[in-house]
Motif scaffolding. Structure first.
Motif, mmCIF file in Angstrom:
data_model
loop_
_atom_site.group_PDB
_atom_site.id
_atom_site.type_symbol
_atom_site.label_atom_id
_atom_site.label_comp_id
_atom_site.label_asym_id
_atom_site.label_seq_id
_atom_site.Cartn_x
_atom_site.Cartn_y
_atom_site.Cartn_z
ATOM 1 N N UNK A 168 -61.591 -38.122 -26.690
ATOM 2 C CA UNK A 168 -60.574 -38.851 -25.928
ATOM 3 C C UNK A 168 -59.860 -37.924 -24.942
ATOM 4 N N UNK A 169 -59.541 -36.725 -25.381
ATOM 5 C CA UNK A 169 -58.864 -35.783 -24.503
ATOM 6 C C UNK A 169 -59.765 -35.307 -23.375
ATOM 7 N N UNK A 170 -61.053 -35.110 -23.669
ATOM 8 C CA UNK A 170 -62.002 -34.697 -22.641
ATOM 9 C C UNK A 170 -62.128 -35.753 -21.548
ATOM 10 N N UNK A 171 -61.876 -37.007 -21.926
ATOM 11 C CA UNK A 171 -61.942 -38.116 -20.963
ATOM 12 C C UNK A 171 -60.603 -38.399 -20.301
ATOM 13 N N UNK A 172 -59.648 -37.486 -20.489
ATOM 14 C CA UNK A 172 -58.375 -37.628 -19.810
ATOM 15 C C UNK A 172 -57.247 -38.155 -20.650
ATOM 16 N N UNK A 173 -57.486 -38.387 -21.936
ATOM 17 C CA UNK A 173 -56.453 -38.899 -22.816
ATOM 18 C C UNK A 173 -55.393 -37.854 -23.134
ATOM 19 N N UNK A 174 -54.287 -38.304 -23.667
ATOM 20 C CA UNK A 174 -53.185 -37.414 -24.001
ATOM 21 C C UNK A 174 -53.529 -36.563 -25.222
ATOM 22 N N UNK A 175 -53.102 -35.321 -25.210
ATOM 23 C CA UNK A 175 -53.338 -34.439 -26.343
ATOM 24 C C UNK A 175 -52.494 -34.854 -27.540
ATOM 25 N N UNK A 176 -53.082 -34.705 -28.732
ATOM 26 C CA UNK A 176 -52.369 -35.033 -29.971
ATOM 27 C C UNK A 176 -51.898 -33.740 -30.618
ATOM 28 N N UNK A 177 -50.601 -33.503 -30.539
ATOM 29 C CA UNK A 177 -50.005 -32.323 -31.166
ATOM 30 C C UNK A 177 -49.268 -32.798 -32.412
ATOM 31 N N UNK A 178 -49.773 -32.420 -33.573
ATOM 32 C CA UNK A 178 -49.203 -32.876 -34.838
ATOM 33 C C UNK A 178 -48.043 -31.990 -35.268
ATOM 34 N N UNK A 179 -46.935 -32.619 -35.636
ATOM 35 C CA UNK A 179 -45.825 -31.908 -36.265
ATOM 36 C C UNK A 179 -46.146 -31.790 -37.750
ATOM 37 N N UNK A 180 -46.077 -30.592 -38.281
ATOM 38 C CA UNK A 180 -46.550 -30.332 -39.634
ATOM 39 C C UNK A 180 -45.494 -30.515 -40.714
#
Length: 310
Positions: A168-180
């Motif tokens: 999804x990110x390679x296709x321009x989607x937003x990055x998913x940054x997980x809060x741990x």
């Protein structure tokens, strides 16, 4: 203490580090030196420098505490990548820098790491023989933790999710940054997240006790796949020849430092000197900064380093 940044000829970004020096430091002299590795989700300003770096400097060592690549004030893109291979390579790059400093004795270099940093510095010592002795403080094998609790004991499901997100990110989607971690102790309680390690991690990272701008406790989900296939202790039986010490608290939590400390101690059969320090009545996060357990740990660490690196 001074802040530095450096880049080796084969590096594409800078590493940011703090150098802590002994009392009455003299640049004309050479000192045994300790490379200090921060935990997963942490930064150099937290326990790796403020607790163990400070104590070791006071004991007569030069200490270099650094931010991992992609994290803290070090460079590298994208941000918040937890790449075990890179974390281990960072240790060697910091040593490359250390040996150019006139006050560092290149034959007397040791390593210390806390939590995930303990696992990383143990792994680095397997092949980085410039490290003459190594200590893990409540050490965690981050690969095991990702395969188990961090993936909800569903590593294949986690890998499939990471694959889908990376596409999804390679296709321009937003990055998913997980809060741990929960945002606060109140949120942790409200959501029933009161398991010892999770709650105490929140108390350290999300309150003034340990909170720092660079200690993000965040992870780029799409780039964590290789962590699940990594193991800090592979080949320990044959390659861990240096003196090794694991310091663990007997109050056991879900992140597994007690078991990982026991494992590295049990498997390091080729080590010249292997030691296990068990601290009764203390937990994983007590060993980050609480004066009594840290004092008990340092009472073992300093003689260990004095014997093996001077």
């Amino acid at each position: 203490m001074k802040k530095v940044s450096f880049r080796n000829s084969d590096m594409a970004w800078d590493i940011s580090a703090l150098i802590l020096t002994p009392p009455n430091f003299d640049e004309a002299k050479q000192y045994p030196t300790v490379i200090s590795v921060h935990p997963f989700g942490s930064c150099k300003e937290q326990t790796s420098s403020a607790t163990y770096g400070k104590a070791l400097a006071e004991a007569g060592y030069v200490v270099i505490a650094f931010d991992a690549s992609f994290q803290g004030e070090s460079g590298g893109e994208p941000r918040f990548v937890e790449d075990p291979t890179q974390r281990v390579e960072d240790v060697s790059r910091v040593i490359d820098y250390a040996v150019t400093l006139p006050y560092v004795d290149a034959e007397k270099i040791a390593g210390i790491g806390v939590c995930g940093g303990g696992g990383y510095v143990f792994n680095a010592a397997l092949t980085e023989k410039r490290i003459k002795a190594v200590v893990g403080i409540t050490p965690v094998n981050i690969g095991r933790l990702f395969r188990e609790g961090f993936s909800m004991y569903n590593p294949i499901g986690a890998l499939e999710g990471m694959a889908a997100q990376r596409t999804a990110e390679a296709r321009g989607g937003e990055r998913q940054v997980n809060e741990l971690l929960p945002a606060s102790l109140v949120e942790a309680k409200d959501n029933g997240m009161t398991e010892r390690d999770v709650y105490e991690a929140t108390e350290y990272y999300k309150t003034p006790r340990g909170q720092q701008p660079g200690g993000a406790t965040r992870m780029l989900f799409s780039h964590a796949q290789k962590t699940l296939a990594w193991d800090a202790f592979s080949f320990v039986e044959t390659l861990m020849t240096q003196p090794v010490m694991a310091v663990i608290g007997q109050k056991v939590g879900a992140f597994g430092a007690y078991r990982d400390g026991m494992e590295i101690y049990g498997r390091a059969v080729a080590s010249k000197d292997r030691q296990l320090v068990e601290l009764e009545d203390w937990s994983h996060y007590d060993l980050y900064d609480k004066s009594e357990p840290v004092g008990l740990a340092m009472a073992q660490i300093v003689p260990f380093f004095k014997e093996h690196v001077g």
